[in-house]
Design a protein around this motif. Structure first.
Motif, mmCIF file in Angstrom:
data_model
loop_
_atom_site.group_PDB
_atom_site.id
_atom_site.type_symbol
_atom_site.label_atom_id
_atom_site.label_comp_id
_atom_site.label_asym_id
_atom_site.label_seq_id
_atom_site.Cartn_x
_atom_site.Cartn_y
_atom_site.Cartn_z
ATOM 1 N N ASP A 1 0.859 -1.189 0.000
ATOM 2 C CA ASP A 1 0.000 0.000 0.000
ATOM 3 C C ASP A 1 0.895 1.237 0.000
ATOM 4 N N LEU A 2 0.248 2.401 0.033
ATOM 5 C CA LEU A 2 1.009 3.647 -0.078
ATOM 6 C C LEU A 2 1.997 3.797 1.072
ATOM 7 N N GLY A 3 1.561 3.460 2.279
ATOM 8 C CA GLY A 3 2.466 3.571 3.421
ATOM 9 C C GLY A 3 3.645 2.627 3.299
ATOM 10 N N GLY A 4 3.374 1.380 2.866
ATOM 11 C CA GLY A 4 4.452 0.418 2.672
ATOM 12 C C GLY A 4 5.394 0.857 1.572
ATOM 13 N N TYR A 5 4.827 1.471 0.534
ATOM 14 C CA TYR A 5 5.664 1.953 -0.571
ATOM 15 C C TYR A 5 6.634 3.013 -0.080
ATOM 16 N N GLU A 6 6.124 3.942 0.732
ATOM 17 C CA GLU A 6 6.958 5.042 1.205
ATOM 18 C C GLU A 6 8.068 4.555 2.142
ATOM 19 N N SER A 7 7.740 3.564 2.982
ATOM 20 C CA SER A 7 8.737 3.117 3.954
ATOM 21 C C SER A 7 9.701 2.086 3.388
ATOM 22 N N CYS A 8 9.294 1.372 2.321
ATOM 23 C CA CYS A 8 10.102 0.241 1.847
ATOM 24 C C CYS A 8 10.794 0.453 0.508
ATOM 25 N N ALA A 9 10.389 1.463 -0.247
ATOM 26 C CA ALA A 9 10.913 1.604 -1.610
ATOM 27 C C ALA A 9 12.444 1.665 -1.628
ATOM 28 N N SER B 1 18.687 -3.532 11.672
ATOM 29 C CA SER B 1 17.719 -3.111 12.679
ATOM 30 C C SER B 1 16.725 -2.111 12.104
ATOM 31 N N GLN B 2 17.239 -1.164 11.330
ATOM 32 C CA GLN B 2 16.364 -0.171 10.697
ATOM 33 C C GLN B 2 15.435 -0.832 9.682
ATOM 34 N N PHE B 3 15.981 -1.752 8.896
ATOM 35 C CA PHE B 3 15.191 -2.490 7.910
ATOM 36 C C PHE B 3 14.076 -3.270 8.606
ATOM 37 N N TRP B 4 14.402 -3.912 9.724
ATOM 38 C CA TRP B 4 13.408 -4.711 10.428
ATOM 39 C C TRP B 4 12.295 -3.824 10.980
ATOM 40 N N ASN B 5 12.662 -2.696 11.527
ATOM 41 C CA ASN B 5 11.663 -1.799 12.111
ATOM 42 C C ASN B 5 10.735 -1.208 11.071
ATOM 43 N N GLU B 6 11.235 -0.932 9.883
ATOM 44 C CA GLU B 6 10.461 -0.181 8.900
ATOM 45 C C GLU B 6 9.887 -1.040 7.776
ATOM 46 N N CYS B 7 10.478 -2.214 7.523
ATOM 47 C CA CYS B 7 10.113 -2.863 6.262
ATOM 48 C C CYS B 7 10.174 -4.380 6.296
#
Length: 796
Positions: free
Chosen positions: A83-91, A131-137
């Motif tokens: 979704d849009l939120g996942g796109y913004e945090s994971c792109a 750690s950052q990847f796990w928290n955000e994506c």
């Protein structure tokens, strides 16, 4: 067989096992040996066209435009599920992780260089980034990877990041991008601490008897032809299979012998520039006519019925020259870009060119000690050759019109520069190595009408002082000369102009027959001077690419180019015309390659009537070995100095390609010291080191039940090191060295593994371990220590 030098000692060889591929060189102040490598097990490259997706690797990496497009398509496929939120945090995360396949260190990031581990589906990450990847994506993990372990660990940060952690933290993403030790020389030819260029080799042919020439016919077939000193020439197809029937066999006519160092024999071969249309080739060999020895240059034609066989009845002798001695026979033939045949003769032999008043080389009425140039076109009727109208001495009284240049001692191997692939700068230059007398070897660029100094000069130095001071000498100085402490018999090479290794473009690579040195020269365009760098074999993982090796036989006989311009050299283990130990090697730069498909060519078909012998390589990768040290039983000497005969080495002489290549000698077995070893107690230790002789650092070797062995332990700790250092009389352990930092003790058994000490034990046998002689490791994990009497700063 080589000109004008005494015969050095030979060496018999044993093949060294391929376990070296996993060997890792550890340097205390740097990360593991720099080793850029792609997932296809090849070096990185600069893409031909800009990348659109993984733009961070558009200058240098492992992706061409096609791979870049594939990764971009996969990116959009993954992002469609968010979704849009996942796109913004994971792109950004998804893009970065996918693009690590384009990293110059992709093989390290994905564990591809270690065959004992499965290929990672997500690159190795640094803990903070993970750690950052796990928290955000972490939700995209199932889309990025099909690894069920990662799926199960997705909701547990510590477990997931442990799985994504690399054993070698220097290579984790993204910290490797800012690691200057890894990135500052990325894509350049690697140098060791002495400035020696680190290159690798690929074995191309073997089992040859003094292979002294390799040539191609420039006919589009990409065959190569290798000549043996005895008078045989073998044809090889592009897949490196050898035709069972020789292309040329004039063994009955060729004068040579089996004694090492005989300079007579089949010495040169070249194909006519229009061979594809006229089928002509030319050979240079020694013959005996009555009681006289001569050099003979003959013309042959290929058989009308078999393109892989010379018509032996077609021989026409173009030129014969009497040889007053059995050495200094020259032997090079080549066609210049002007279409004329160049012939490089020796000065006639013996020492100091003693023939006539000034020697053959300075006598323009003699054909010896010269560069000759003749025209062999349109010679079916009339004279067998003509004199080119612009030959420099054609009008000079008493000078032979064939002479193009003079003052030559014994030029051994010359080549024509193809010129820069883009600008053609340097094209048509002829480079030669001229073998010296007793002080200097030299490299020359041949120019019309010039005097190259012999016997007045040897290199830059005067040899005949009376001739040397003659103001009319007007000789050409070498572009480079080296003394006999470096080498004693130069083997001329080539300026690299191939496609596969862009870094090497413009590098003149040559060698020395006697010492086995590989050397290079690079022209400074501003000053016109030539800069020297030695070439040595890559150490550690530098050459750990499929099919590459990092050692060669020591007697470098000749260099060669194939039809596409790639560089080769030939060497042998025993310099005898009858010893089948000759090998052809291809030179490879492991730090950078050309983009995929750029160097592709389609050979013209070859009609084969002979049986084919498939190529089977015999060489394997050789790890660097420790330098010899004073590795004797110092403890025993302390107890009873008279009982020790020193030094008996625990390891053999080193392989040090910076000074000479390995001679493949078998490893000596550990010697027993008479009347001494029985006095040593179980658990005694000693340090063996390649670079240091102080005795405060080195590989740990332990004495158990009458034999010395190594401690092989990938978990080697500071507590273990404390036990060793205190046992040797030092107050502190400064470092616990792993991964054979001080070399591999491969001549010894592995006696201890999985050692765990608390630091207070009297010796390693008192610590917990797997049991004497029980281990699941190899010598590339041999442990070492650095000891001292000053407390480390961290402990103060």
């Amino acid at each position: 067989m080589r000109p004008g030098s005494a015969k050095p000692p030979g060496g018999l060889g044993l093949r060294i096992r391929l376990q070296a591929v996993l060997w890792l060189l550890v340097v205390s102040a740097a990360p593991a040996a720099l080793h850029p490598q792609c997932l296809d097990f090849k070096p990185p490259f600069r893409p031909n066209r800009d990348l659109e997706f993984c733009v961070m690797y558009r200058e240098f990496g492992c992706c061409d435009q096609q791979k870049d497009q594939e990764l971009m398509a996969r990116y959009y496929q993954i992002m469609e599920n968010l979704d849009l939120g996942g796109y913004e945090s994971c792109a950004a995360f998804v893009m970065e992780l996918l693009c690590q396949e384009c990293s110059p260190y992709a093989a390290h990031l994905f564990d591809a260089e270690d065959p004992s581990t499965p290929l990672r589906t997500i690159p190795g990450l640094c803990p903070d980034y993970c750690s950052q990847f796990w928290n955000e994506c972490r939700s995209v993990i199932p889309s990025l990877s099909n690894d069920h372990r990662l799926h199960h660990a997705k909701d547990n940060q510590n477990r997931l990041c442990k799985l994504l952690e690399l054993d070698d933290a220097d290579y984790c993403y993204p910290h490797l991008l800012s690691n200057q030790k890894l990135t500052q020389n990325l894509g350049r030819v690697q140098r060791d601490s002495d400035g020696c260029l680190q290159l690798c080799l690929e074995e191309v042919a073997n089992g040859l008897r003094n292979p002294l020439a390799m040539v191609h016919a420039n006919d589009g077939t990409h065959r190569f032809f290798v000549a043996e000193q005895v008078g045989l020439v073998w044809a090889y197809l592009p897949d490196r299979s050898k035709l069972e029937k020789p292309f040329l066999n004039i063994t009955k006519a060729v004068l040579t012998s089996s004694w090492e160092g005989d300079e007579r024999g089949f010495l040169g071969i070249t194909f006519h520039p229009k061979y594809k249309y006229n089928g002509k080739l030319y050979v240079y060999y020694s013959v005996e006519v009555g009681f006289d020895e001569r050099i003979r240059i003959s013309e042959f034609r290929v058989s009308a019925n078999d393109m892989n066989l010379v018509d032996h009845t077609s021989e026409r002798v173009i030129l014969e020259i009497d040889e007053p001695a059995s050495n200094h026979n020259g032997g090079m033939l080549l066609f210049g870009d002007d279409g004329y045949l160049y012939i490089f003769t020796g000065d006639g032999g013996m020492a100091g060119d003693p023939f006539g008043t000034f020697g053959n080389a300075q006598n323009k009425s003699a054909l010896l000690g010269k560069v000759l140039r003749i025209d062999v076109d349109n010679n079916e009727r009339g004279p067998l050759y003509r004199i080119p109208p612009d030959n420099p001495f054609i009008l000079e009284h008493d000078a032979r019109p064939e002479v193009y240049a003079y003052g030559v001692r014994n030029m051994w191997r010359c080549s024509v520069d193809r010129g820069d692939p883009q600008t053609k700068e340097g094209k048509s230059r002829i480079f030669c190595g001229d073998v010296g007398q007793n002080k200097y070897e030299e490299v020359d660029i041949i120019k019309k009408g010039r005097n190259y100094g012999w016997r007045a000069k040897e290199g830059f130095s005067c040899y005949d002082k009376k001739l040397c001071t003659n103001s009319s000498l007007n000789d050409v100085l070498p572009i480079y000369a080296y003394p006999h402490k470096v080498g004693k018999s130069v083997t001329g090479g080539y300026v690299y102009r191939g496609c596969e290794h862009p870094n090497l473009n413009g590098l003149y690579i040559f060698g020395d027959f006697m010492t086995g040195r590989l050397m290079s020269l690079k022209e400074d365009k501003n000053s016109g001077q030539w800069k020297y760098n030695e070439v040595c074999m890559g150490v550690g993982l530098t050459c750990a690419f499929p099919g590459l090796i990092n050692s060669y036989y020591p007697y470098i006989i000749s260099f060669a180019e194939d039809e596409s311009g790639e560089l080769y050299f030939m060497s042998t283990e025993t310099p005898s015309a009858t010893s089948p130990s000759g090998v052809v090697y291809k030179v490879v730069d492991p730090s950078r390659r050309a983009p995929p498909r750029q160097c592709h060519y389609d050979p013209l078909p070859v009609r084969v009537k002979s049986s084919l012998i498939p190529f089977v390589p015999k060489e394997t990768l050789v790890p660097p070995e420790p330098e010899p040290t004073k590795s004797y039983d110092w403890l025993l000497e302390l107890l009873d100095p008279s009982s020790v005969r020193r030094p008996a080495m625990s390891t053999p002489a080193p392989i040090r390609p910076t000074t000479r290549p390995p001679r493949r000698k078998g490893r000596p077995r550990q010697k027993t010291r008479t009347g001494g070893t029985s006095e040593l107690r179980n658990g005694a230790v000693r340090l063996v080191s390649q670079e240091f002789l102080q005795g405060d650092r080195g590989r740990v070797e332990i004495y158990v039940d009458g034999e010395w062995g190594t401690v092989c332990d990938d978990l080697w700790s500071k507590q273990n090191a404390k036990v060793v250092c205190r046992q040797l009389g030092f107050q502190h352990a400064l470092k616990a060295a792993r991964n054979s930092e001080f070399g591999e003790g491969r001549g010894l058994p592995i006696l201890l593994d999985d050692v765990q000490c608390n630091g207070t034990e009297s010796n390693l046998l008192d610590c917990t371990h797997a049991g004497v002689g029980k281990h699941n490791c190899a010598h590339y994990e041999d442990a070492g220590v650095i000891c001292g009497n000053t407390k480390p700063a961290a402990e103060e």
